[in-house]
Every structure is written in C-alpha cells, then in structure tokens.
Design a protein around this motif. Structure first.
Motif, PDB file in Angstrom:
ATOM      1  N   LEU A 227       3.223  -4.082 -12.645  1.00  0.00           N
ATOM      2  CA  LEU A 227       2.794  -3.256 -13.644  1.00  0.00           C
ATOM      3  C   LEU A 227       3.175  -1.999 -13.800  1.00  0.00           C
ATOM      4  CD1 LEU A 227       0.954  -3.740 -16.334  1.00  0.00           C
ATOM      5  CD2 LEU A 227      -1.061  -2.526 -15.044  1.00  0.00           C
ATOM      6  N   GLY A 228       3.279  -1.283 -12.413  1.00  0.00           N
ATOM      7  CA  GLY A 228       3.915   0.105 -12.437  1.00  0.00           C
ATOM      8  C   GLY A 228       5.403   0.154 -12.554  1.00  0.00           C
ATOM      9  N   GLY A 229       6.154  -0.984 -12.547  1.00  0.00           N
ATOM     10  CA  GLY A 229       7.491  -1.039 -12.238  1.00  0.00           C
ATOM     11  C   GLY A 229       7.967  -1.171 -11.069  1.00  0.00           C
ATOM     12  N   ASP A 230       7.076  -1.361  -9.770  1.00  0.00           N
ATOM     13  CA  ASP A 230       7.657  -1.606  -8.545  1.00  0.00           C
ATOM     14  C   ASP A 230       7.804  -2.885  -8.069  1.00  0.00           C
ATOM     15  OD1 ASP A 230       8.170  -1.048  -6.147  1.00  0.00           O
ATOM     16  OD2 ASP A 230       6.619  -0.013  -5.385  1.00  0.00           O
ATOM     17  N   THR A 231       8.868  -3.346  -8.666  1.00  0.00           N
ATOM     18  CA  THR A 231       8.830  -4.842  -8.313  1.00  0.00           C
ATOM     19  C   THR A 231       9.138  -5.330  -6.982  1.00  0.00           C
ATOM     20  OG1 THR A 231      11.265  -4.823  -9.015  1.00  0.00           O
ATOM     21  CG2 THR A 231       9.664  -5.399 -10.646  1.00  0.00           C
ATOM     22  N   ARG A 232       9.714  -4.426  -6.208  1.00  0.00           N
ATOM     23  CA  ARG A 232      10.104  -4.705  -4.789  1.00  0.00           C
ATOM     24  C   ARG A 232       8.679  -4.786  -4.042  1.00  0.00           C
ATOM     25  NH1 ARG A 232      10.217  -1.361  -0.327  1.00  0.00           N
ATOM     26  NH2 ARG A 232      11.452  -2.115   1.333  1.00  0.00           N
ATOM     27  N   GLN A 233       7.733  -3.704  -4.220  1.00  0.00           N
ATOM     28  CA  GLN A 233       6.405  -3.760  -3.418  1.00  0.00           C
ATOM     29  C   GLN A 233       5.626  -4.938  -3.913  1.00  0.00           C
ATOM     30  OE1 GLN A 233       5.422  -1.663  -0.869  1.00  0.00           O
ATOM     31  NE2 GLN A 233       3.911  -3.476  -0.682  1.00  0.00           N
ATOM     32  N   ALA A 234       5.859  -5.404  -5.289  1.00  0.00           N
ATOM     33  CA  ALA A 234       5.302  -6.498  -5.858  1.00  0.00           C
ATOM     34  C   ALA A 234       5.375  -7.783  -5.251  1.00  0.00           C
ATOM     35  CB  ALA A 234       5.470  -6.686  -7.201  1.00  0.00           C
ATOM     36  N   VAL A 235       6.706  -8.017  -4.810  1.00  0.00           N
ATOM     37  CA  VAL A 235       7.094  -9.474  -4.207  1.00  0.00           C
ATOM     38  C   VAL A 235       6.425  -9.296  -2.741  1.00  0.00           C
ATOM     39  CG1 VAL A 235       8.803  -9.893  -5.976  1.00  0.00           C
ATOM     40  CG2 VAL A 235       9.438  -8.578  -3.779  1.00  0.00           C
ATOM     41  N   ILE A 236       6.746  -8.155  -2.236  1.00  0.00           N
ATOM     42  CA  ILE A 236       6.339  -8.247  -0.807  1.00  0.00           C
ATOM     43  C   ILE A 236       4.673  -8.495  -0.530  1.00  0.00           C
ATOM     44  CG2 ILE A 236       5.744  -6.402   1.122  1.00  0.00           C
ATOM     45  CD1 ILE A 236       8.418  -5.116   0.329  1.00  0.00           C
ATOM     46  N   ASP A 237       3.703  -7.978  -1.483  1.00  0.00           N
ATOM     47  CA  ASP A 237       2.543  -8.192  -1.513  1.00  0.00           C
ATOM     48  C   ASP A 237       2.212  -9.585  -1.929  1.00  0.00           C
ATOM     49  OD1 ASP A 237       1.864  -5.540  -0.776  1.00  0.00           O
ATOM     50  OD2 ASP A 237       1.434  -4.883  -2.829  1.00  0.00           O
ATOM     51  N   ALA A 238       2.893 -10.148  -2.762  1.00  0.00           N
ATOM     52  CA  ALA A 238       2.669 -11.450  -3.295  1.00  0.00           C
ATOM     53  C   ALA A 238       3.147 -12.341  -2.075  1.00  0.00           C
ATOM     54  CB  ALA A 238       3.496 -11.587  -4.497  1.00  0.00           C
TER      55      ALA A 238
END
Length: 276
Positions: A165-176
C-alpha cells in the motif's frame, strides 16, 4: 485502568464517555475535548477514534513521578495494537493509522477535582467494506486484554499488505514469503509433534529443510493442503522474494500482488482465523 468505549448519542453529536465511576465528566473537562469523543461515520467507513483512560491516585501523589502514570500511554498503545491487528485481519482493511489527529483524555480523579494530562494521539480501528461483527469487535478487545496477539504468520501478511500500500513492493514480497514460510513451518512442526517426535528434533529438522519450496513439499507429504501448487509458489513467490532479498530487485505492483496472494492462500489454508 478502565478503557471505556465512546457513547454515540444525538445523531452526529459526539459525547464523552463517563468516568471510572460511571458518572458524567465535569463540564470543563468535556469542553476541553469537545468534538473529539465518539464515532464518526459515512456510508463507507466507520472508525473508532476516542477512549477514556481513568486512573485514581491519592491526592498527595505526585502525578508526574508515578511510574504507573508514565507507563499508561505505552500500555494503552500496546493493548490497542493487538485490537488493530485482529480487526485488520478479520475486516481485510490495511493495518494503518488513517487518522491520528484525534486525541484522548487521561483524567486523574483527586479530592479537589480532575487533573487532565497532556493529550496523547490515539490509534485507529478502520472498518470498511467488510465491517467487523459485534462478536469480532468484542473478541478483539478480549484478546488484547489477554495479550493474545494475532499469530505471527497473519501479522506478516498485514505487514506485506501495508508495504505494498505504501509503494514498497520489495518489502511486501519479502514479508509475504516469510509469512508463508512461518505458516508451513508451524504446520509441519504440529504434524511431527502429533507423531510423537521430540521438539528438539523437530526444530532441527525444520532448520535443515529450510526454504518455502522444501517446506511446501514436506507439508504436502504430511497431508497438508497449502493451496497454490509447488510450481506456482516456486515461480511466483519464492523466486520473486529471493530476487528482492538477495539482488535488491523491486517487483512490479502486479507481481507483488500475485506473490502476496499466494502467501495469503497458504496461511489461510493451513491456519484459518477463528471466527471471532
């Protein structure tokens, strides 16, 4: 300490909750927070933005030196964070503070009247298209009071959604991907425990297995049904996470959404949330 939900009355008018004895707050105190108490709503969203924290001190007590007083704000935020996590997981809304401008009152009851502490910003429960049921909201408060946090695999999913949501797709996939690994590992450990294996052996085995792909295969061999196929998990979640974590690549929002979707499917298949 009493945490009192605001009271809605008179349509759009906002009212302060009563004090810890159930009596109305003094008019002067209420005026200090006029328009800040209660619920605000539209046809699409409803969010809780106020609460009352009441502490009864001896008149001679030094308010600013009391450890309990100093810790009150932090304790409240920790308590409400748990409420937020469960509310977000059940409603599907992002785990975020959409409106942090509303203030709470900490009022100290003494023999000569009320002392009002410096206002503190409140957390927000955001409820949108899939609102919480009464049982879920009640359950969130009860779980927070027991310090029963949302399971870590579900929390990581919330963090992934927030990052995207905040535009940080790199962190998003790591957390996912981490949420999926945790979900698979917890499931495998539970099944091995059912077979009578010792916890120490199970921990070492899971460490040796390592990685989403191997955990996915082991989970399936133990009768688990983690949802997405191993091929899709490998190509659209594990590979994307590895590129983000080890090569610094930033996936597109579309690629990140697919990866998060696979992680959500795994977590929900193996560890469904309680109804309330």
């Amino acid at each position: 300490m009493d945490i009192t939900l605001p009271i809605v009355a008179g349509g759009a008018r906002l009212e302060a909750p009563p004090d810890f004895r159930g009596r109305p707050l003094p008019a002067q105190l209420v005026q200090t927070f006029e328009g800040r108490w209660g619920w605000k709503s539209t046809t699409q969203l409803c969010y809780v933005t106020a609460a009352s924290a009441s502490v009864l001190l001896q008149p001679q007590a030094q308010m600013t030196d009391a450890p309990e007083f100093k810790a009150l704000g932090d304790a409240y935020f920790g308590w409400f964070r748990i409420v937020q996590e469960w509310a977000s997981a059940w409603s599907g809304e992002p785990l975020a503070d959409f409106d942090s401008s509303h203030q709470s009152a900490i009022h100290i009851a003494a023999s000569d009247g009320y002392l009002t502490a410096s206002p503190v910003l409140l957390r927000t429960v955001f409820i949108g298209a899939s609102p919480l049921s009464r049982a879920q909201l009640k359950g969130a408060f009860a779980r927070a009071s027991r310090e029963d946090r949302l399971p870590v695999q579900h929390r990581l999913l919330l963090y992934a959604r927030n990052a995207k949501l905040g535009g940080d797709t790199r962190q998003a996939v790591i957390d996912a991907a981490t949420s999926a690994e945790v979900a698979l590992g917890v499931y495998v450990a539970s099944r091995l425990k059912d077979k009578g294996l010792k916890p120490e052996f199970i921990d070492e085995m899971i460490k040796d297995v390592n990685g989403i792909m191997n955990l996915h295969a082991l989970c399936t061999s133990l009768g688990g049904k983690p949802g997405p196929s191993q091929n899709r998990v490998g190509h659209e979640l594990a590979r994307v996470r590895n590129e983000a974590a080890h090569q610094g690549k930033t996936p597109s929002p579309e690629v990140a959404e697919i990866a998060i979707g696979h992680a959500e499917a795994i977590v929900r298949a193996l560890h469904p949330l309680p109804a309330s």
